[in-house]
Design a protein around this motif. Structure first.
Motif, PDB file in Angstrom:
ATOM      1  N   ASP A  81       0.682  -1.200   0.059  1.00 31.61           N
ATOM      2  CA  ASP A  81       0.022  -0.396  -0.118  1.00 31.61           C
ATOM      3  C   ASP A  81       1.046   1.055   0.290  1.00 31.61           C
ATOM      4  N   CYS A  82       2.201   1.441   0.289  1.00 27.31           N
ATOM      5  CA  CYS A  82       3.071   2.256   0.622  1.00 27.31           C
ATOM      6  C   CYS A  82       3.805   2.269  -0.852  1.00 27.31           C
ATOM      7  N   GLY A  83       4.236   1.083  -1.494  1.00 23.32           N
ATOM      8  CA  GLY A  83       5.288   1.474  -2.174  1.00 23.32           C
ATOM      9  C   GLY A  83       6.140   0.345  -1.817  1.00 23.32           C
ATOM     10  N   ILE A  84       6.381  -0.902  -0.785  1.00 20.75           N
ATOM     11  CA  ILE A  84       7.103  -1.760  -0.628  1.00 20.75           C
ATOM     12  C   ILE A  84       6.925  -3.285  -0.924  1.00 20.75           C
ATOM     13  N   GLY A  85       7.636  -3.057  -2.076  1.00 21.07           N
ATOM     14  CA  GLY A  85       7.532  -4.742  -2.824  1.00 21.07           C
ATOM     15  C   GLY A  85       8.215  -5.979  -1.817  1.00 21.07           C
ATOM     16  N   LEU A  86       8.128  -7.234  -1.693  1.00 20.05           N
ATOM     17  CA  LEU A  86       8.774  -8.308  -1.207  1.00 20.05           C
ATOM     18  C   LEU A  86       8.541  -9.958  -2.044  1.00 20.05           C
ATOM     19  N   VAL A  87       9.708 -10.308  -1.579  1.00 20.48           N
ATOM     20  CA  VAL A  87       9.330 -11.642  -2.214  1.00 20.48           C
ATOM     21  C   VAL A  87       9.566 -12.712  -0.836  1.00 20.48           C
ATOM     22  N   TRP A  88       8.996 -13.933  -0.825  1.00 17.87           N
ATOM     23  CA  TRP A  88       8.637 -14.814   0.712  1.00 17.87           C
ATOM     24  C   TRP A  88       9.834 -15.750   0.395  1.00 17.87           C
ATOM     25  N   ASN A  89      10.607 -15.474   1.010  1.00 13.76           N
ATOM     26  CA  ASN A  89      12.280 -16.409  -0.019  1.00 13.76           C
ATOM     27  C   ASN A  89      12.136 -17.851   1.193  1.00 13.76           C
ATOM     28  N   THR A  90      11.821 -19.034   0.354  1.00 11.32           N
ATOM     29  CA  THR A  90      11.559 -20.345   1.992  1.00 11.32           C
ATOM     30  C   THR A  90      12.741 -21.574   1.455  1.00 11.32           C
ATOM     31  N   GLU A  91      14.171 -20.482   0.952  1.00 10.11           N
ATOM     32  CA  GLU A  91      14.675 -21.160  -0.398  1.00 10.11           C
ATOM     33  C   GLU A  91      15.296 -22.550   1.171  1.00 10.11           C
ATOM     34  N   PRO A  92      16.088 -23.722   0.511  1.00  8.18           N
ATOM     35  CA  PRO A  92      16.414 -25.016   1.505  1.00  8.18           C
ATOM     36  C   PRO A  92      17.119 -24.759   2.563  1.00  8.18           C
ATOM     37  N   TYR A  93      18.739 -23.778   2.057  1.00  4.57           N
ATOM     38  CA  TYR A  93      19.479 -23.083   3.037  1.00  4.57           C
ATOM     39  C   TYR A  93      18.897 -22.579   4.278  1.00  4.57           C
ATOM     40  N   MET A  94      17.775 -22.265   4.349  1.00  2.57           N
ATOM     41  CA  MET A  94      16.953 -21.267   6.084  1.00  2.57           C
ATOM     42  C   MET A  94      17.172 -23.137   6.519  1.00  2.57           C
ATOM     43  N   ARG A  95      16.903 -24.124   6.950  1.00  2.00           N
ATOM     44  CA  ARG A  95      16.895 -24.738   7.879  1.00  2.00           C
ATOM     45  C   ARG A  95      17.934 -25.456   7.274  1.00  2.00           C
ATOM     46  N   ASN A  96      19.595 -24.679   7.486  1.00  2.00           N
ATOM     47  CA  ASN A  96      20.830 -25.471   7.194  1.00  2.00           C
ATOM     48  C   ASN A  96      20.968 -25.807   8.403  1.00  2.00           C
ATOM     49  N   GLN A  97      21.555 -26.127  10.220  1.00  2.00           N
ATOM     50  CA  GLN A  97      21.799 -25.741  11.163  1.00  2.00           C
ATOM     51  C   GLN A  97      23.206 -24.451  11.213  1.00  2.00           C
ATOM     52  N   SER A  98      23.850 -24.632  10.596  1.00  2.00           N
ATOM     53  CA  SER A  98      25.254 -23.729  10.804  1.00  2.00           C
ATOM     54  C   SER A  98      25.161 -22.459  10.017  1.00  2.00           C
ATOM     55  N   PHE A  99      23.641 -22.324   9.159  1.00  2.00           N
ATOM     56  CA  PHE A  99      23.309 -20.542   8.713  1.00  2.00           C
ATOM     57  C   PHE A  99      22.423 -20.786   9.869  1.00  2.00           C
TER      58      PHE A  99
END
Length: 201
Positions: free
Chosen positions: A143-161
């Motif tokens: 509504d105020c001109g901000i766009g986004l992408v919802w990222n769910t890549e596998p690296y997010m489940r990596n313990q070291s990350f």
């Protein structure tokens, strides 16, 4: 008269909300205009007001990354996970560097971290609440001109990350939102009509 004015305002707001829901798109290409952290925090605060668990607590926390140094650190961790799992091993190093630079050029990252407390059932309810809140946030941001992408890549489940990102025991990353101002709105894709996916009892 006052009642008619209130009804008119309500109808206008309803129309506006319907338009927001229909027009919002995932944005992957952002403008170079600076992203207002103040506006992001204001919209996130508004979205967060609607979500609390049975203890009256927001079941997540956030890490906002907008500095060049912070984004470089996050992207370095992402690329390390890819290397660790031999992902993208076929890519020339120059192409890998281009990928890293493209991610770093995104104005801001919002890491959404769920606090996994209680039973599995409660954690599932909390996850659903967080997703609902993020949907509200995406509409408020749009509504105020901000766009986004919802990222769910596998690296997010990596313990070291997760550890390098500062997650504690009993926490998990729900998503990393890549955000920025948008200038061009992508064309909408053909969607399956809801009426084709509904049954009545």
């Amino acid at each position: 008269m006052a009642d008619q004015r209130a009804m008119g305002e309500k109808e206008k707001w309803s129309t506006h909300m319907s338009q927001l829901v229909r027009e919002r798109r995932t944005i992957r290409s952002f403008s170079e205009r600076p992203l207002s952290q103040e506006i992001v925090m204001e919209r996130l605060q508004a979205a967060g007001q609607s979500v609390f668990n049975e203890k009256g607590k927001l079941p997540c926390r956030f890490v906002y990354i907008a500095s060049r140094e912070g984004k470089e650190k996050a992207v370095s961790l992402i690329m390390s996970v890819y290397a660790e799992h031999k992902l993208y091993k076929w890519l020339p190093s120059k192409v890998g560097q281009m990928m890293a630079e493209r991610i770093i050029s995104i104005p801001a990252f919002l890491v959404v971290v769920q606090e996994m407390e209680g039973s599995e059932e409660k954690c599932e309810r909390d996850y659903a609440s967080i997703c609902a809140m993020l949907q509200s946030f995406s509409l408020l941001a749009w509504d105020c001109g901000i766009g986004l992408v919802w990222n769910t890549e596998p690296y997010m489940r990596n313990q070291s990350f997760a550890t390098a990102m500062g997650l504690q025991q009993g926490e998990r990353i729900v998503t990393i939102l890549f955000m920025g101002n948008y200038e061009r709105i992508p064309k909408g894709k053909q969607r399956t009509p809801v009426m084709k996916k509904i049954s009545f009892l």
